[in-house]
Design a protein around this motif. Structure first.
Motif, short mmCIF file in Angstrom:
data_model
loop_
_atom_site.label_atom_id
_atom_site.label_comp_id
_atom_site.label_asym_id
_atom_site.label_seq_id
_atom_site.Cartn_x
_atom_site.Cartn_y
_atom_site.Cartn_z
N UNK A 23 0.84 -1.19 0.00
CA UNK A 23 0.00 0.00 0.00
C UNK A 23 0.88 1.25 0.00
N UNK A 24 0.60 2.16 -0.94
CA UNK A 24 1.35 3.40 -1.01
C UNK A 24 1.07 4.27 0.22
N UNK A 25 2.08 5.06 0.60
CA UNK A 25 1.95 5.85 1.82
C UNK A 25 0.82 6.87 1.72
N UNK A 26 0.66 7.52 0.55
CA UNK A 26 -0.40 8.51 0.42
C UNK A 26 -1.78 7.86 0.49
N UNK A 27 -1.88 6.64 -0.05
CA UNK A 27 -3.14 5.90 0.05
C UNK A 27 -3.43 5.55 1.51
N UNK A 28 -2.38 5.16 2.22
CA UNK A 28 -2.55 4.83 3.63
C UNK A 28 -2.99 6.05 4.43
N UNK A 29 -2.44 7.21 4.12
CA UNK A 29 -2.83 8.43 4.82
C UNK A 29 -4.30 8.74 4.61
N UNK A 30 -4.77 8.58 3.38
CA UNK A 30 -6.19 8.79 3.09
C UNK A 30 -7.05 7.80 3.87
N UNK A 31 -6.61 6.55 3.89
CA UNK A 31 -7.35 5.52 4.62
C UNK A 31 -7.39 5.83 6.11
N UNK A 32 -6.23 6.22 6.67
CA UNK A 32 -6.16 6.51 8.10
C UNK A 32 -7.07 7.67 8.48
N UNK A 33 -7.11 8.70 7.63
CA UNK A 33 -7.98 9.84 7.90
C UNK A 33 -9.45 9.46 7.87
N UNK A 69 -13.18 -0.75 2.91
CA UNK A 69 -11.83 -1.27 2.69
C UNK A 69 -11.49 -1.44 1.20
N UNK A 70 -12.38 -2.04 0.39
CA UNK A 70 -12.01 -2.28 -1.01
C UNK A 70 -11.68 -1.02 -1.80
N UNK A 71 -12.18 0.13 -1.37
CA UNK A 71 -11.90 1.37 -2.09
C UNK A 71 -10.41 1.73 -2.07
N UNK A 72 -9.67 1.18 -1.12
CA UNK A 72 -8.26 1.52 -0.97
C UNK A 72 -7.33 0.38 -1.41
N UNK A 73 -7.91 -0.67 -1.95
CA UNK A 73 -7.10 -1.80 -2.39
C UNK A 73 -6.48 -1.54 -3.75
N UNK A 74 -5.22 -1.89 -3.89
CA UNK A 74 -4.53 -1.82 -5.17
C UNK A 74 -4.63 -3.20 -5.82
N UNK A 75 -5.35 -3.33 -6.95
CA UNK A 75 -5.54 -4.64 -7.58
C UNK A 75 -4.24 -5.27 -8.07
N UNK A 76 -3.19 -4.46 -8.18
CA UNK A 76 -1.92 -4.99 -8.66
C UNK A 76 -1.07 -5.57 -7.53
#
Length: 215
Positions: free
Chosen positions: A1-11, A138-145
């Motif tokens: 998981x990319x850090x910026x994606x994680x930040x969005x998820x955490x918020x 949760x699925x909104x933040x998943x990277x399919x790759x």
């Protein structure tokens, strides 16, 4: 998981956790009645329930449960009835008549860590909105790759950490109220406010449908 994606998820996770739902009400009122440590111990039940729901979502069973009208109906009504029962129980809770010099700890008997945690667990597991949030959020933040397992582990750990932080915050708020409770009358007022809010939460849950279960 990319850090910026994680930040969005955490918020987003902290915002969801902060919503004043039944479990947060329990943490606050446990803190007001028995102290912050009791609220924290009771919150363990909620954390276990949410961890179980996240695991169910990760295995794919969450999608099945979220799509099942029967499962939603059963969980919803069990949860609603339980919340109403908790509310009535709070209204009728025994308060020891004492004066201000006796100290507020004598006003109510602490039911113990196991009972507090069990109450929070049942309250959390009996709310079908939680499983819907996990399956939709949760699925909104998943990277399919990238492999899903590690991503779910990171998100699950983050969500639990946010939920733990919030329950402690609500417990601390309750702890501040605890300092204002100096008599049996004050404790009865607190119990009735708690009972009314829990009954209201139960009624709202009973009238919740899947299309509105987003918080």
């Amino acid at each position: 998981m990319q850090f910026d994606t994680w930040l969005l998820f955490a918020g987003a996770a902290i915002a969801l956790a902060m919503a004043p739902g039944p479990n947060n009400l329990l943490a606050m009122f446990n803190g007001a009645r028995f102290g912050v440590s009791s609220a924290a111990i009771g919150g363990i039940g909620r954390i276990v329930a949410f961890a179980l729901m996240i695991a169910i979502t990760a295995t794919g069973l969450g999608v099945i449960l979220a799509a099942s009208e029967t499962a939603f109906f059963v969980i919803k009504w069990v949860g609603a009835v339980y919340l109403v029962w908790l509310g009535v129980k709070s209204w009728l809770a025994k308060v020891n008549d004492t004066d201000e010099t006796d100290g507020q700890m004598a006003l109510m008997t602490n039911p113990g860590a196991l009972n507090l945690a069990r109450t929070e667990f049942i309250t959390a597991i009996g709310n079908p909105k939680a499983i819907l949030i996990f399956t939709a959020f949760f699925p909104q933040f998943l990277d399919p790759a990238v492999a899903y397992g590690p991503q779910f582990a990171v998100m699950g750990t983050t969500f639990i950490a946010m939920e733990t932080t919030v329950l402690l915050a609500y417990g601390l708020i309750g702890g501040q109220v605890k300092g204002l409770i100096r008599s049996a009358t004050h404790m009865r007022m607190l119990n009735r406010v708690s009972g009314t809010l829990l009954v209201g939460a139960g009624v709202l849950l009973a009238f919740t449908d899947r299309t509105r279960s987003t918080a």
